[in-house]
Design a protein around this motif. Sequence first.
Motif, PDB file in Angstrom:
ATOM      1  N   THR A 264       0.844  -1.195   0.000  1.00  0.00           N
ATOM      2  CA  THR A 264       0.000   0.000   0.000  1.00  0.00           C
ATOM      3  C   THR A 264       0.879   1.245   0.000  1.00  0.00           C
ATOM      4  O   THR A 264       2.083   1.179   0.258  1.00  0.00           O
ATOM      5  N   ASN A 265       0.260   2.365  -0.263  1.00  0.00           N
ATOM      6  CA  ASN A 265       0.973   3.646  -0.231  1.00  0.00           C
ATOM      7  C   ASN A 265       0.721   4.426   1.053  1.00  0.00           C
ATOM      8  O   ASN A 265       1.006   5.617   1.117  1.00  0.00           O
ATOM      9  N   GLU A 266       0.200   3.748   2.068  1.00  0.00           N
ATOM     10  CA  GLU A 266       0.025   4.393   3.363  1.00  0.00           C
ATOM     11  C   GLU A 266       1.395   4.741   3.952  1.00  0.00           C
ATOM     12  O   GLU A 266       2.386   4.058   3.685  1.00  0.00           O
ATOM     13  N   PRO A 267       1.487   5.799   4.757  1.00  0.00           N
ATOM     14  CA  PRO A 267       2.770   6.119   5.392  1.00  0.00           C
ATOM     15  C   PRO A 267       3.234   4.968   6.287  1.00  0.00           C
ATOM     16  O   PRO A 267       2.430   4.346   6.987  1.00  0.00           O
ATOM     17  N   GLY A 268       4.517   4.686   6.264  1.00  0.00           N
ATOM     18  CA  GLY A 268       5.057   3.665   7.137  1.00  0.00           C
ATOM     19  C   GLY A 268       5.212   4.178   8.557  1.00  0.00           C
ATOM     20  O   GLY A 268       5.378   5.380   8.773  1.00  0.00           O
ATOM     21  N   ASP A 269       5.144   3.248   9.523  1.00  0.00           N
ATOM     22  CA  ASP A 269       5.335   3.652  10.921  1.00  0.00           C
ATOM     23  C   ASP A 269       6.451   2.866  11.593  1.00  0.00           C
ATOM     24  O   ASP A 269       6.652   2.978  12.795  1.00  0.00           O
TER      25      ASP A 269
ATOM     26  N   ASP B 253      -1.832  -6.484   4.557  1.00  0.00           N
ATOM     27  CA  ASP B 253      -1.027  -5.654   3.670  1.00  0.00           C
ATOM     28  C   ASP B 253       0.070  -4.970   4.469  1.00  0.00           C
ATOM     29  O   ASP B 253       0.200  -5.162   5.682  1.00  0.00           O
TER      30      ASP B 253
ATOM     31  N   PRO C 180       2.622  -1.090   4.201  1.00  0.00           N
ATOM     32  CA  PRO C 180       3.067   0.078   3.424  1.00  0.00           C
ATOM     33  C   PRO C 180       4.417  -0.176   2.747  1.00  0.00           C
ATOM     34  O   PRO C 180       5.310  -0.811   3.319  1.00  0.00           O
ATOM     35  N   ARG C 181       4.559   0.327   1.543  1.00  0.00           N
ATOM     36  CA  ARG C 181       5.831   0.190   0.820  1.00  0.00           C
ATOM     37  C   ARG C 181       6.991   0.783   1.620  1.00  0.00           C
ATOM     38  O   ARG C 181       8.105   0.257   1.583  1.00  0.00           O
ATOM     39  N   GLU C 182       6.722   1.858   2.333  1.00  0.00           N
ATOM     40  CA  GLU C 182       7.782   2.492   3.111  1.00  0.00           C
ATOM     41  C   GLU C 182       8.318   1.546   4.187  1.00  0.00           C
ATOM     42  O   GLU C 182       9.534   1.495   4.436  1.00  0.00           O
ATOM     43  N   ASP C 183       7.446   0.783   4.820  1.00  0.00           N
ATOM     44  CA  ASP C 183       7.897  -0.169   5.840  1.00  0.00           C
ATOM     45  C   ASP C 183       8.628  -1.352   5.219  1.00  0.00           C
ATOM     46  O   ASP C 183       9.535  -1.917   5.836  1.00  0.00           O
TER      47      ASP C 183
ATOM     48  N   ALA D  19       2.043  -5.509   7.833  1.00  0.00           N
ATOM     49  CA  ALA D  19       1.974  -4.436   8.823  1.00  0.00           C
ATOM     50  C   ALA D  19       1.688  -5.046  10.186  1.00  0.00           C
ATOM     51  O   ALA D  19       0.967  -6.038  10.311  1.00  0.00           O
TER      52      ALA D  19
END
Length: 212
Positions: A150-155, A169, A171-174, A197
């Motif tokens: 997903t394009n959600e912000p990573g945490d 799912d 996030p790509r950032e994570d 996640a």
Amino acid sequence: MTRNVLVAGAHGQVGQYVTDILADSDHAVAGMIRDDDQADEIESLGADPIVADLTESVEDAVDGRDSIVFTAGSGGGDVYGVDRDGAINLVEAAEEAGVERFLMLSSMGADDPQSGPDALEDYLVAKAAADDFLRESDLAHTIVRPGELTNEPGDGTIRVGDFELGDGDIPREDVAQTLVAALERDDLAGATFELLAGDEPIERALEGIDAA
């Protein structure tokens, strides 16, 4: 340990995150791209752009690197030419060049492609073949298999374990943060793991992985 890292697929969505994270570290990073028009964007991330095609010669791209992070993908196009043969081509070049570490961005479901959706079967078959080839190589490798991206912000939190497509799912950032964290852990050489996640910090989650 300071590494000289090549990010294959540096202009992709995960690849840009990986390149940005590495460029902000003590590591030297080069971003491998197929199109020279993308060079300015890679430079803006803080990396040296390297123009090379996975389906052709990549010897110059791997020359002098001690680590590779493979984030390239066909985007649903030529899955066998890029996701399978392109990855295998880069693994072979890495072996020849004496690269020490190889991180492969794979996919959840690659261990059983027939169990996934029909639309993804060829992609998963291609990823499985690339993963198997990497495992049979002499490279100190780690294979990372995320769920739906997903394009959600990573945490910075994930969960690792045995999952199936559709379980969740990430996030790509994570995913990118996990790839970089795994690159820096020699104890994960030989490991293949799935991730989604979650609520566990990435470093702590990686400590629980058995690479045997």
